[in-house]
Design an enzyme around this catalytic site. Structure first.
Site, PDB file in Angstrom:
ATOM      1  N   ARG A  64       0.779  -1.233   0.000  1.00 39.67           N
ATOM      2  CA  ARG A  64       0.000   0.000   0.000  1.00 39.67           C
ATOM      3  C   ARG A  64       0.810   1.284   0.000  1.00 39.67           C
ATOM      4  O   ARG A  64       0.237   2.366   0.023  1.00 39.67           O
ATOM      5  CB  ARG A  64      -0.951  -0.010   1.208  1.00 39.67           C
ATOM      6  CG  ARG A  64      -2.000  -1.101   1.107  1.00 39.67           C
ATOM      7  CD  ARG A  64      -2.862  -1.187   2.348  1.00 39.67           C
ATOM      8  NE  ARG A  64      -3.943  -2.136   2.172  1.00 39.67           N
ATOM      9  CZ  ARG A  64      -3.813  -3.451   2.300  1.00 39.67           C
ATOM     10  NH1 ARG A  64      -2.657  -3.969   2.626  1.00 39.67           N
ATOM     11  NH2 ARG A  64      -4.840  -4.251   2.107  1.00 39.67           N
ATOM     12  N   HIS A  87      -2.055 -15.264   6.169  1.00 44.13           N
ATOM     13  CA  HIS A  87      -2.372 -15.041   4.757  1.00 44.13           C
ATOM     14  C   HIS A  87      -1.683 -16.035   3.832  1.00 44.13           C
ATOM     15  O   HIS A  87      -1.638 -15.820   2.622  1.00 44.13           O
ATOM     16  CB  HIS A  87      -2.013 -13.606   4.367  1.00 44.13           C
ATOM     17  CG  HIS A  87      -2.792 -12.574   5.126  1.00 44.13           C
ATOM     18  ND1 HIS A  87      -2.324 -11.306   5.389  1.00 44.13           N
ATOM     19  CD2 HIS A  87      -4.027 -12.634   5.696  1.00 44.13           C
ATOM     20  CE1 HIS A  87      -3.227 -10.628   6.078  1.00 44.13           C
ATOM     21  NE2 HIS A  87      -4.257 -11.406   6.287  1.00 44.13           N
ATOM     22  N   ILE A 131      13.206  -2.203  12.400  1.00 47.64           N
ATOM     23  CA  ILE A 131      12.862  -3.297  13.316  1.00 47.64           C
ATOM     24  C   ILE A 131      14.113  -4.074  13.724  1.00 47.64           C
ATOM     25  O   ILE A 131      14.288  -4.418  14.894  1.00 47.64           O
ATOM     26  CB  ILE A 131      11.827  -4.237  12.664  1.00 47.64           C
ATOM     27  CG1 ILE A 131      10.508  -3.490  12.454  1.00 47.64           C
ATOM     28  CG2 ILE A 131      11.611  -5.486  13.520  1.00 47.64           C
ATOM     29  CD1 ILE A 131       9.523  -4.243  11.588  1.00 47.64           C
TER      30      ILE A 131
END
Length: 235
Positions: free
Chosen positions: A30, A114, A225
């Site tokens: 996105r 997913h 991260i």
């Protein structure tokens, strides 16, 4: 503070999103400039309808995605999570990602909400194979069905077994760490709230703020991260 939480946690759970994968070089879905859905209409290439009525473009899109995943590899953050699991500090990983990098890094208990681009299966009979055969041009099963990546397409429900595992882990968690998720996709974004409602400390590490930050005990933005996990890696 977070190091103490990790050391004292009886059931720590990590939840990963696209930000975990982009640190390995993979594009997300996105983002404004490079997001996959900025380049393709998901209903045309990544849906059940596309599989049934637009097979050639569906195969072309996912062949490129499978190939793209194989061009990258887990980063140091993935490997740190594996070490945490190996020493008993981390009980499980819930992931929205389909790259399979957690398992490639050595993690064992992973709920892939997913699915995974590392595997393909026949849409008709369910026969499963490694996705390498997809790259080699094997798109048809012996039964006549079409091979497809084992990911959740638009128009499909989440796979029951990973979902139930994630739900159980969220219920049991006393420390729930979100890594690289905007927490904008339902129903996956409910797991942090479920953990919090059951008494877990909630930590959110994401480049940008999320709508769930107000529920968190600790929020970290604008950090890589891998760097954050390296700072926490104390055992």
């Amino acid at each position: 503070m977070i190091k103490d939480w990790l050391l004292n946690a009886k059931h720590a759970v990590v939840f990963t999103g696209a930000g975990m994968s982009t640190e390995s070089g993979l594009p997300d879905f996105r983002s404004t400039n490079k997001g996959l859905w900025q380049q393709k209409d998901p209903s045309q290439v990544a849906s059940v309808e596309a599989l049934n009525t637009n097979v050639d473009e569906f195969i072309d899109f996912y062949r490129k995605r499978v190939l793209g995943v194989k061009e990258f590899e887990p980063h140091n953050g993935h490997r740190i999570l594996t070490e945490w699991e190996n020493v008993g500090r981390l009980k499980s990983i819930i992931t929205q990602n389909v790259d399979g990098f957690h398992q490639l890094a050595g993690s064992q208990k992973v709920a892939e909400l997913h699915g995974s681009l590392q595997k393909i299966h026949c849409q008709l009979c369910g026969t499963s194979h490694n996705s390498q055969s997809f790259l080699e041009g094997s798109y048809r099963c012996e039964c006549g069905g079409i091979f497809r990546p084992s990911v959740v397409l638009f128009g499909e429900m989440l796979p029951e077994q990973p979902f139930e595992l994630a739900l159980d882990e969220a219920n049991r968690a006393d420390l729930f760490i979100v890594l690289g998720s905007s927490l904008s996709v339902t129903p996956a974004n409910q797991f942090p709230l479920i953990a919090k409602e059951h008494g877990a400390k909630l930590v959110i590490v994401n480049q940008e703020a999320t709508s769930f930050d107000g529920f968190a005990d600790l929020v970290i933005n604008n950090r890589q991260i891998g760097d954050v996990l390296k700072e926490w890696h104390c055992f």
